[in-house]
Scaffold this motif. Structure first.
Motif, PDB file in Angstrom:
ATOM      1  N   LEU A   1       0.833  -1.381  -0.001  1.00 51.90           N
ATOM      2  CA  LEU A   1      -0.009   0.140  -0.096  1.00 51.90           C
ATOM      3  C   LEU A   1       0.914   1.346   0.074  1.00 51.90           C
ATOM      4  CD1 LEU A   1      -3.140  -1.102   2.382  1.00 51.90           C
ATOM      5  CD2 LEU A   1      -2.649  -1.066  -0.036  1.00 51.90           C
ATOM      6  N   HIS A   2       2.216   1.201  -0.120  1.00 53.74           N
ATOM      7  CA  HIS A   2       3.171   2.356   0.137  1.00 53.74           C
ATOM      8  C   HIS A   2       4.259   2.237  -0.508  1.00 53.74           C
ATOM      9  CE1 HIS A   2       4.300   5.674   2.891  1.00 53.74           C
ATOM     10  NE2 HIS A   2       5.308   5.669   2.133  1.00 53.74           N
ATOM     11  N   ALA A   3       4.421   2.725  -1.838  1.00 52.98           N
ATOM     12  CA  ALA A   3       5.514   2.579  -2.751  1.00 52.98           C
ATOM     13  C   ALA A   3       5.913   4.038  -3.594  1.00 52.98           C
ATOM     14  CB  ALA A   3       5.699   1.287  -3.558  1.00 52.98           C
TER      15      ALA A   3
ATOM     16  N   SER B   1       0.315  14.513  -2.220  1.00 57.95           N
ATOM     17  CA  SER B   1       1.906  14.308  -1.589  1.00 57.95           C
ATOM     18  C   SER B   1       1.821  14.383  -0.032  1.00 57.95           C
ATOM     19  CB  SER B   1       2.766  15.392  -2.459  1.00 57.95           C
ATOM     20  OG  SER B   1       2.578  16.669  -2.336  1.00 57.95           O
ATOM     21  N   TYR B   2       2.949  15.136   0.437  1.00 62.87           N
ATOM     22  CA  TYR B   2       2.953  15.286   1.780  1.00 62.87           C
ATOM     23  C   TYR B   2       2.113  16.674   2.016  1.00 62.87           C
ATOM     24  CZ  TYR B   2       7.154  12.762   3.549  1.00 62.87           C
ATOM     25  OH  TYR B   2       8.030  11.934   4.257  1.00 62.87           O
ATOM     26  N   GLU B   3       1.772  17.592   0.983  1.00 64.68           N
ATOM     27  CA  GLU B   3       1.219  18.862   1.332  1.00 64.68           C
ATOM     28  C   GLU B   3      -0.174  18.820   1.110  1.00 64.68           C
ATOM     29  OE1 GLU B   3       3.127  21.586  -1.559  1.00 64.68           O
ATOM     30  OE2 GLU B   3       4.283  19.806  -2.096  1.00 64.68           O
TER      31      GLU B   3
ATOM     32  N   GLY C   1      -2.733  10.521  -0.640  1.00 66.05           N
ATOM     33  CA  GLY C   1      -1.671  10.465   0.285  1.00 66.05           C
ATOM     34  C   GLY C   1      -0.138  10.582  -0.453  1.00 66.05           C
ATOM     35  N   GLU C   2       0.723  10.253   0.292  1.00 64.70           N
ATOM     36  CA  GLU C   2       0.983  10.335   1.821  1.00 64.70           C
ATOM     37  C   GLU C   2       0.953  11.905   2.272  1.00 64.70           C
ATOM     38  OE1 GLU C   2       4.787   8.856   3.479  1.00 64.70           O
ATOM     39  OE2 GLU C   2       5.717   8.958   1.516  1.00 64.70           O
ATOM     40  N   LEU C   3      -0.215  12.060   2.913  1.00 64.97           N
ATOM     41  CA  LEU C   3      -0.124  13.613   3.521  1.00 64.97           C
ATOM     42  C   LEU C   3       0.312  13.451   4.847  1.00 64.97           C
ATOM     43  CD1 LEU C   3      -3.493  15.145   3.254  1.00 64.97           C
ATOM     44  CD2 LEU C   3      -2.200  15.569   5.229  1.00 64.97           C
TER      45      LEU C   3
ATOM     46  N   LEU D   1      -1.845   8.676   5.747  1.00 66.29           N
ATOM     47  CA  LEU D   1      -1.045   9.831   6.382  1.00 66.29           C
ATOM     48  C   LEU D   1       0.377   9.443   6.797  1.00 66.29           C
ATOM     49  CD1 LEU D   1      -4.242  10.368   8.379  1.00 66.29           C
ATOM     50  CD2 LEU D   1      -3.301  12.263   7.203  1.00 66.29           C
ATOM     51  N   HIS D   2       1.215  10.106   6.262  1.00 69.69           N
ATOM     52  CA  HIS D   2       2.738   9.646   6.802  1.00 69.69           C
ATOM     53  C   HIS D   2       3.017  10.489   8.183  1.00 69.69           C
ATOM     54  CE1 HIS D   2       6.967  10.671   6.638  1.00 69.69           C
ATOM     55  NE2 HIS D   2       6.599  11.786   7.538  1.00 69.69           N
ATOM     56  N   MET D   3       3.419   9.672   9.130  1.00 69.52           N
ATOM     57  CA  MET D   3       3.466  10.181  10.374  1.00 69.52           C
ATOM     58  C   MET D   3       4.964  10.153  10.813  1.00 69.52           C
ATOM     59  SD  MET D   3       0.303  10.262  11.241  1.00 69.52           S
ATOM     60  CE  MET D   3       0.786  11.212  12.877  1.00 69.52           C
TER      61      MET D   3
ATOM     62  N   THR E   1       0.512   5.868   8.578  1.00 68.39           N
ATOM     63  CA  THR E   1       1.588   4.895   8.193  1.00 68.39           C
ATOM     64  C   THR E   1       2.865   5.562   9.049  1.00 68.39           C
ATOM     65  OG1 THR E   1       2.954   3.845   6.481  1.00 68.39           O
ATOM     66  CG2 THR E   1       2.568   6.275   6.152  1.00 68.39           C
ATOM     67  N   HIS E   2       3.867   4.491   9.002  1.00 74.43           N
ATOM     68  CA  HIS E   2       5.155   4.720   9.664  1.00 74.43           C
ATOM     69  C   HIS E   2       4.792   4.769  11.155  1.00 74.43           C
ATOM     70  CE1 HIS E   2       6.432   5.640   5.717  1.00 74.43           C
ATOM     71  NE2 HIS E   2       6.212   7.239   5.852  1.00 74.43           N
ATOM     72  N   CYS E   3       3.637   4.037  11.775  1.00 75.07           N
ATOM     73  CA  CYS E   3       3.262   3.857  13.058  1.00 75.07           C
ATOM     74  C   CYS E   3       4.395   3.414  14.086  1.00 75.07           C
ATOM     75  CB  CYS E   3       2.004   3.308  13.169  1.00 75.07           C
ATOM     76  SG  CYS E   3       0.647   4.174  12.428  1.00 75.07           S
TER      77      CYS E   3
ATOM     78  N   SER F   1       5.806  -1.260   2.376  1.00 75.99           N
ATOM     79  CA  SER F   1       7.208  -1.488   2.298  1.00 75.99           C
ATOM     80  C   SER F   1       7.973   0.049   2.313  1.00 75.99           C
ATOM     81  CB  SER F   1       7.668  -2.141   0.901  1.00 75.99           C
ATOM     82  OG  SER F   1       7.580  -1.139  -0.033  1.00 75.99           O
ATOM     83  N   ASP F   2       7.524   1.043   1.968  1.00 79.22           N
ATOM     84  CA  ASP F   2       8.183   2.290   1.581  1.00 79.22           C
ATOM     85  C   ASP F   2       9.086   2.097   0.703  1.00 79.22           C
ATOM     86  OD1 ASP F   2       8.415   4.971   1.731  1.00 79.22           O
ATOM     87  OD2 ASP F   2       8.901   5.203   3.855  1.00 79.22           O
ATOM     88  N   GLY F   3       9.077   1.052  -0.342  1.00 79.06           N
ATOM     89  CA  GLY F   3       9.864   0.953  -1.549  1.00 79.06           C
ATOM     90  C   GLY F   3       9.845   2.277  -2.385  1.00 79.06           C
TER      91      GLY F   3
HETATM   92 ZN    ZN Z   1       6.211   8.470   4.532  1.00 78.74          ZN
END
Ligand code: ZN
Length: 389
Positions: free
Chosen positions: A61-63, A130-132, A156-158, A195-197, A223-225, A280-282
């Motif tokens: 879910l995150h690449a 994106s982050y913003e 995301g990832e916000l 959500l990028h934490m 995510t990144h919890c 994975s944040d690949g």
């Molecule tokens: Zn992130």
């Protein structure tokens, strides 16, 4: 070409025992013990997989499909992920995103990279934004992107609680969440805010405030919890309020639990297994900053860390079906990908063959072998063996 996979031990991820699986038209057409062979003349290839394990193709879910990074200057922009980075990792469904850099990178580029991967059989979806906040979009709104662009399924990832975040207010966050939720209803797509934490002391505070509104809890997917111990403790409790939380692959370090430690802790503490996803944040970068936000160094994430995590969980005593769920069935459930993340009749023919040590043997994406007997048989355009010097 039909494929008849015989005698493997199948995890759907629920254990099905030793059964045969017939693949036809990119789908799983039949599952059962000792399926009879198709009639003579049918274009079917039989594979004896005695001693091997079949699991669902992994759902990541995150690449950062087009590459992440850039926080340390233009020379720190990560290159795009190549096809074999996914196929050798057993990833058959991936959801691509931008990251910190929504300025030199674009959704148009991300969508093109995803479309390129899909050409070879991988299912490659995308987040808008994106982050913003306000999010960068293609059509002018989050809702428009999810409704009008087939490949875009969520936002995301916000970034929250991070010095790289655009520091949204609660109202700004709610507006994005409402758009994602309604667009998800209109389309049957995920409709979540991923959500990028960061490591900031506010942690999940904004999400807890958002949970006091009418927007359903499933909309918020932090995510990144597991990046630090305090955030991890908060995140686990958030699942009691209906949120799904996402763990990022990686080892234990001095800040927080690695993915294996976090997942074991979560399950053994009695939290709801159906609320936990793993990604994975690949293609993303792992920057290391000092207290002033100055970049000290950088690593790159790999989709292969998903299967590493599954192996680590099993080595620690977790049953394979439980180890697989966060990056197969549970991820597919949250993202409403009803034909993904499971071995079932009617599901897409996305399968991974593993040996007894859970090392990847073959990857099948939408009925097509991308990796066979441990080696890629399909390469991206610029990674073909005959191009290598
Ligand atoms: Zn992130």
């Amino acid at each position: 070409m039909l494929h008849l996979l015989r005698n493997a031990s199948v995890f759907a991820p629920t254990p099905l025992g030793a059964v045969d699986i017939l693949l036809a038209g990119g789908q799983i057409a039949a599952i059962g013990p000792k399926l009879s062979a198709p009639s003579a003349g049918w274009p079917v290839e039989e594979h004896d997989l005695s001693g091997y394990v079949i699991v669902p193709g992994l759902v990541d879910l995150h690449a950062h499909l087009g590459g992440g990074g850039g926080e340390g200057g233009a020379h720190t922009r990560v290159p795009p992920l190549q096809l074999t980075a996914l196929s050798l990792a057993g990833v058959t469904t991936t959801v691509g995103l931008l990251g910190t850099d929504g300025t030199t990178r674009s959704l148009a580029d991300l969508l093109a990279v995803a479309r390129g991967l899909e050409h070879f059989g991988v299912t490659a979806l995308c987040y808008t934004g994106s982050y913003e906040v306000p999010p960068h979009t293609l059509t002018g709104s989050v809702r428009g992107d999810i409704v009008h662009v087939d490949r875009i399924v969520a936002v995301g990832e916000l970034a929250l609680s991070d010095h790289r975040s655009s520091q949204p207010t609660l109202d700004e966050l709610l507006r994005v969440g409402a758009d994602a939720h309604v667009a998800g209803m209109m389309t049957g797509k995920a409709g979540v805010v991923h959500l990028h934490m960061g490591d900031g002391p506010r942690g999940l505070d904004l999400i807890r405030q958002a949970l006091a509104t009418e927007i359903p809890a499933r909309t918020w997917h932090p995510t990144h919890c597991n990046r630090n111990h305090a955030l991890w403790a908060e995140a686990k409790d958030l699942t009691k309020r209906g949120c799904f939380i996402d763990v990022t692959t990686g080892p234990d370090d001095e800040h927080g639990p690695g993915a294996v430690t976090a997942i074991l802790d979560y399950l053994r503490s009695g939290y709801d297994p159906a609320r936990l996803t793993l990604s994975s944040d690949g293609g993303g970068c792992f920057p290391d900053f000092d207290a002033d936000g100055v970049l000290l160094g950088m690593g790159v994430g790999s989709p292969a860390t998903l299967l590493d995590t599954v192996r680590g969980l099993v080595a620690a005593g977790l049953p394979l079906n439980q180890a697989l769920a966060p990056c197969t069935a549970t991820a597919a459930t949250l993202f409403r990908l009803h034909t993904k993340g499971r071995v079932a009749v009617g599901a897409d023919a996305d399968l991974v063959v593993l040996d007894q040590a859970l090392n990847l043997r073959s990857t099948i994406a939408n009925g097509r072998f991308l990796v066979r007997d441990g080696a890629p048989i399909v390469h991206g355009m610029f990674e073909r063996p005959d191009r290598r010097s």
